[in-house]
Design an enzyme around this catalytic site. Structure first.
Site, PDB file in Angstrom:
ATOM      1  N   ASN A 115       3.931  -0.549  12.925  1.00  0.00           N
ATOM      2  CA  ASN A 115       2.636  -1.054  12.467  1.00  0.00           C
ATOM      3  C   ASN A 115       2.840  -2.029  11.314  1.00  0.00           C
ATOM      4  OD1 ASN A 115       1.141  -0.208   9.755  1.00  0.00           O
ATOM      5  ND2 ASN A 115       2.625   1.419  10.249  1.00  0.00           N
ATOM      6  N   PHE A 119      -2.893  -2.286   4.811  1.00  0.00           N
ATOM      7  CA  PHE A 119      -3.954  -1.641   4.025  1.00  0.00           C
ATOM      8  C   PHE A 119      -5.358  -2.136   4.384  1.00  0.00           C
ATOM      9  CE2 PHE A 119      -1.168  -0.727  -0.006  1.00  0.00           C
ATOM     10  CZ  PHE A 119      -0.405   0.163   0.735  1.00  0.00           C
ATOM     11  N   SER A 180       4.733   0.829   1.166  1.00  0.00           N
ATOM     12  CA  SER A 180       4.428   0.247   2.468  1.00  0.00           C
ATOM     13  C   SER A 180       5.133  -1.100   2.596  1.00  0.00           C
ATOM     14  CB  SER A 180       2.920   0.045   2.632  1.00  0.00           C
ATOM     15  OG  SER A 180       2.647  -0.736   3.783  1.00  0.00           O
ATOM     16  N   ASN A 182       4.150  -3.456   4.482  1.00  0.00           N
ATOM     17  CA  ASN A 182       3.205  -4.397   5.086  1.00  0.00           C
ATOM     18  C   ASN A 182       2.312  -5.129   4.100  1.00  0.00           C
ATOM     19  OD1 ASN A 182       4.118  -3.653   7.717  1.00  0.00           O
ATOM     20  ND2 ASN A 182       2.921  -1.773   7.524  1.00  0.00           N
ATOM     21  N   THR A 183       2.497  -4.907   2.807  1.00  0.00           N
ATOM     22  CA  THR A 183       1.824  -5.684   1.764  1.00  0.00           C
ATOM     23  C   THR A 183       2.907  -6.388   0.970  1.00  0.00           C
ATOM     24  OG1 THR A 183      -0.080  -4.191   1.610  1.00  0.00           O
ATOM     25  CG2 THR A 183       0.376  -5.588  -0.298  1.00  0.00           C
ATOM     26  N   LYS A 222       4.885   7.965  -3.183  1.00  0.00           N
ATOM     27  CA  LYS A 222       5.441   7.838  -1.835  1.00  0.00           C
ATOM     28  C   LYS A 222       6.539   6.793  -1.841  1.00  0.00           C
ATOM     29  CE  LYS A 222       3.991   7.956   2.975  1.00  0.00           C
ATOM     30  NZ  LYS A 222       2.808   8.081   3.859  1.00  0.00           N
ATOM     31  N   ASN A 251       7.932   6.836   3.510  1.00  0.00           N
ATOM     32  CA  ASN A 251       7.072   5.897   4.212  1.00  0.00           C
ATOM     33  C   ASN A 251       7.803   5.391   5.455  1.00  0.00           C
ATOM     34  OD1 ASN A 251       4.896   4.022   4.677  1.00  0.00           O
ATOM     35  ND2 ASN A 251       4.560   3.954   2.464  1.00  0.00           N
TER      36      ASN A 251
END
Length: 341
Positions: A115, A119, A180, A182-183, A222, A251
């Site tokens: 994925n 966010f 994460s 993805n940011t 995390k 994560n």
């Protein structure tokens, strides 16, 4: 029944459409007492493994990882599936759309998901409304919080402290998501130059909120499974020297260990079976390095009771699932708990 009937039907749809469908069904089910109670009667494990951690008595050590219920719309329905705790989010202060679609990909042969959601969040105002609309759910509730995409790293603490102030009346604990993939730039917050200042300000905000709410608000960080050992050691040292109560390991990963599925080249965070050993090894390392002094919640590739037990044996006190739920179905919590050693 899930694997033979429902999964093949659901997997004919794009992953994000399936997610939206199931989360909305659970939201509806959780608001109808008859349906919610029927689900609870069916999915609640016949035996439990009570676990005391962070000042709470968890009915069992199996929780829902953040990412499934991002905006807190289905907490009672999810609680009916037997979870010992539910973590919602990641929540950002301002609403944001996340990354462009498509952004979720199944890797069927690998039993994995990639994925790159980024966010997507309705923002804290809407999530608070969602939580306040719930009359009863009976689960320990974690709030996973992150910074908005456009917030500079040096100002990230403002986003996290604002969310702690806003959600302290409703949270049982907070998870600080700084891992994460993805940011853009978010994972840099795990490095000492940012982490010390961030955790100091977050802990101060938590302490002030706890005085107002008159309750203890544990904080978890995390961590990424992709940290090199020197980076992980620095993060552990910084966390231990702060007032942080524990860590979540881990994560998703940007590594691609021996994948065979067609979607293996998609960018984003990888979860599922390929993450299992990586996260378990990191749990064991943190446990050894801290002599068991730092509570650990284990996440990554849990598809059955043996997977969960491996993480508990490695040093985790609680575990969380998400991708396993997609592949194994809603009875996964019950099956894990009833088959733990």
């Amino acid at each position: 029944m899930y694997k033979n009937l429902f999964q093949p039907l659901l997997f004919t749809l794009p992953p994000e459409k399936v997610h939206d469908l199931t989360i909305n069904l659970l939201s509806f089910a959780g608001r109808i007492p008859l349906i919610r109670n029927s689900l609870a009667n069916y999915f609640t494990p016949k035996i439990q493994h009570p676990t005391h951690l962070l000042g709470f008595d968890f009915s069992n050590p199996i929780g829902l990882a953040a990412g499934y219920d991002k905006d807190g719309i289905a907490i009672p329905g999810l609680a009916a599936l037997g979870f010992g705790h539910i973590e919602i989010g990641t929540i950002t202060p301002l609403p944001q759309l996340g990354n462009p679609k498509p952004r979720v990909f199944r890797l069927l042969e690998d039993k994995a998901i990639i994925n790159r959601m980024g966010f997507p969040s309705k923002g804290y105002h809407q999530v608070i409304k969602n939580i306040k609309s719930i009359k009863k759910h009976g689960s320990i509730l974690g709030i996973n919080i992150g910074k908005n995409k456009n917030t500079p790293l040096a100002e990230s603490h403002n986003d996290y402290t604002q969310l702690i102030d806003s959600f302290s009346p409703y949270a049982d604990y907070f998870t600080i998501n700084i891992s994460s993939p993805n940011t853009k730039g978010l994972r840099d917050l795990q490095h000492k130059v940012y982490l010390e200042q961030l955790l100091t300000k977050i802990c101060d905000a938590r302490d002030q909120a706890a005085e107002i709410t008159e309750k203890h608000l544990p904080l978890l960080v995390k961590l990424s499974p992709d940290l090199e050992i020197p980076e992980l050691d620095q993060a552990i040292e910084t966390i231990l020297s702060s007032k942080i109560d524990g860590v979540i390991a881990t994560n998703t990963t940007i590594s691609r260990p021996s994948l065979v599925s067609q979607n293996k080249t998609e960018t984003g965070g990888l979860s599922g079976i390929p993450l299992r050993n990586l996260s378990t090894e990191m749990i064991a390392y943190i446990h050894r390095q801290t002599n068991g002094a730092l509570p650990i919640v284990g996440v990554g590739g849990i598809f059955n009771a043996q997977d969960a037990q491996e993480k508990l044996d490695a040093g985790a006190s609680l575990v969380q699932i998400y991708t396993g739920l997609i592949y194994q179905g809603p009875a996964l919590v019950k099956n894990i708990i009833e088959n733990l050693y």
